[in-house]
Design a protein around this motif. Structure first.
Motif, PDB file in Angstrom:
ATOM      1  N   ALA A   1       0.831  -1.201   0.000  1.00 22.08           N
ATOM      2  CA  ALA A   1       0.000   0.000   0.000  1.00 22.08           C
ATOM      3  C   ALA A   1       0.869   1.256   0.000  1.00 22.08           C
ATOM      4  O   ALA A   1       0.562   2.234  -0.704  1.00 22.08           O
ATOM      5  N   ARG A   2       1.941   1.250   0.752  1.00 21.30           N
ATOM      6  CA  ARG A   2       2.854   2.386   0.773  1.00 21.30           C
ATOM      7  C   ARG A   2       3.553   2.561  -0.572  1.00 21.30           C
ATOM      8  O   ARG A   2       3.720   3.695  -1.057  1.00 21.30           O
ATOM      9  N   ILE A   3       3.944   1.453  -1.168  1.00 22.60           N
ATOM     10  CA  ILE A   3       4.596   1.523  -2.477  1.00 22.60           C
ATOM     11  C   ILE A   3       3.639   2.072  -3.519  1.00 22.60           C
ATOM     12  O   ILE A   3       4.008   2.913  -4.355  1.00 22.60           O
ATOM     13  N   ALA A   4       2.409   1.630  -3.482  1.00 21.25           N
ATOM     14  CA  ALA A   4       1.418   2.088  -4.451  1.00 21.25           C
ATOM     15  C   ALA A   4       1.105   3.565  -4.265  1.00 21.25           C
ATOM     16  O   ALA A   4       0.919   4.302  -5.244  1.00 21.25           O
ATOM     17  N   GLU A   5       1.048   4.021  -3.034  1.00 22.84           N
ATOM     18  CA  GLU A   5       0.755   5.425  -2.760  1.00 22.84           C
ATOM     19  C   GLU A   5       1.887   6.322  -3.249  1.00 22.84           C
ATOM     20  O   GLU A   5       1.656   7.435  -3.747  1.00 22.84           O
ATOM     21  N   ASN A   6       3.117   5.855  -3.096  1.00 20.80           N
ATOM     22  CA  ASN A   6       4.313   6.537  -3.617  1.00 20.80           C
ATOM     23  C   ASN A   6       4.410   7.996  -3.148  1.00 20.80           C
ATOM     24  O   ASN A   6       4.691   8.905  -3.935  1.00 20.80           O
ATOM     25  N   SER A   7       4.162   8.203  -1.863  1.00 28.34           N
ATOM     26  CA  SER A   7       4.226   9.552  -1.313  1.00 28.34           C
ATOM     27  C   SER A   7       5.448   9.773  -0.429  1.00 28.34           C
ATOM     28  O   SER A   7       5.701  10.898   0.004  1.00 28.34           O
ATOM     29  N   GLU A   8       6.212   8.710  -0.161  1.00 29.59           N
ATOM     30  CA  GLU A   8       7.375   8.802   0.711  1.00 29.59           C
ATOM     31  C   GLU A   8       8.656   8.870  -0.113  1.00 29.59           C
ATOM     32  O   GLU A   8       8.767   8.253  -1.171  1.00 29.59           O
ATOM     33  N   ALA A   9       9.623   9.622   0.387  1.00 30.73           N
ATOM     34  CA  ALA A   9      10.887   9.752  -0.335  1.00 30.73           C
ATOM     35  C   ALA A   9      11.616   8.419  -0.439  1.00 30.73           C
ATOM     36  O   ALA A   9      12.296   8.137  -1.430  1.00 30.73           O
ATOM     37  N   GLU A  10      11.445   7.577   0.576  1.00 34.94           N
ATOM     38  CA  GLU A  10      12.148   6.295   0.615  1.00 34.94           C
ATOM     39  C   GLU A  10      11.376   5.337   1.508  1.00 34.94           C
ATOM     40  O   GLU A  10      10.854   5.737   2.547  1.00 34.94           O
TER      41      GLU A  10
END
Length: 213
Positions: free
Chosen positions: A95-104
């Motif tokens: 879910a975090r990868i799909a959202e792609n809102s974090e720098a890393e």
């Protein structure tokens, strides 16, 4: 694989580059144990890189539960079966990868030599265009697992002949120092049931790479 990994990767690359364009795409490479997922995923990432695209491979195996946890639950002998993974943690990562809102984003990797998962062993920068996720159960049609399907922009299933899977699994345990008899026992008690589960309970893939028997 009967075809060289480079040729498999070229075909997968052409398929993926034909998908509708997005800032980030998540590609699933699924299949039974010993179907060549890791090799195909790495070759695909390399092929995408040669095409000028950024790509990273994330193995599902980083979410193996620790042996101590499995032993306490009485399922250490079934390590590698669906219920021996941290499915919730894996889902949250996707879910975090799909959202792609974090720098890393940090993620775990499985150290096969030590038989343990290492937390934070690799990182995924926001700039990566193609995230290739590889694992046995990415298309498994079971509670919890089937919910992963929504993350895949494209899902590829590798399906070697059963005889080839059996031979590869046997050799894998022999390469880990087991006698042929012990290797066969471990394969038949755990690996083959897992392989049969994948083959009998898979959601439809966008593309199936089946090898001739």
């Amino acid at each position: 694989m009967s075809q060289p990994p480079e040729e498999i990767a070229r075909q997968m690359r052409d398929h993926i580059l034909g998908l509708p364009k997005k800032p980030r795409q998540i590609i699933a490479v699924a299949g039974p144990p010993a179907s060549g997922k890791s090799t195909a995923a790495r070759a695909l990432a390399h092929a995408l890189g040669r095409a000028g695209k950024s790509a990273a491979v994330i193995p599902m195996d980083g979410f193996h539960l620790d042996n101590a946890v499995l032993a306490a639950r009485g399922i250490l002998s079934r390590k590698g079966a669906p219920h021996s993974f941290d499915l919730q943690g894996f889902t949250q990562l996707l879910a975090r990868i799909a959202e792609n809102s974090e720098a890393e984003i940090a993620y775990p990797l499985f150290d096969r030599a030590r038989d343990i998962s290492i937390a934070g062993a690799a990182t995924l920068p926001r700039s990566v265009e193609f995230v290739i996720v590889e694992g046995n159960y990415l298309l498994l049609d079971q509670d919890g697992w089937r919910d992963l399907r929504k993350f895949w922009d494209s899902a590829i299933m590798l399906m070697p002949p059963r005889a080839e899977i059996e031979a590869r699994l046997l050799q894998r345990w022999i390469d880990h120092g087991h006698t042929p008899e012990a290797a066969r026992a471990r394969r038949d008690a755990n690996d083959l049931p897992n392989a049969e589960l994948v083959l009998a309970n898979a959601l439809p893939a966008d593309w199936v790479m089946a090898e001739a028997a």
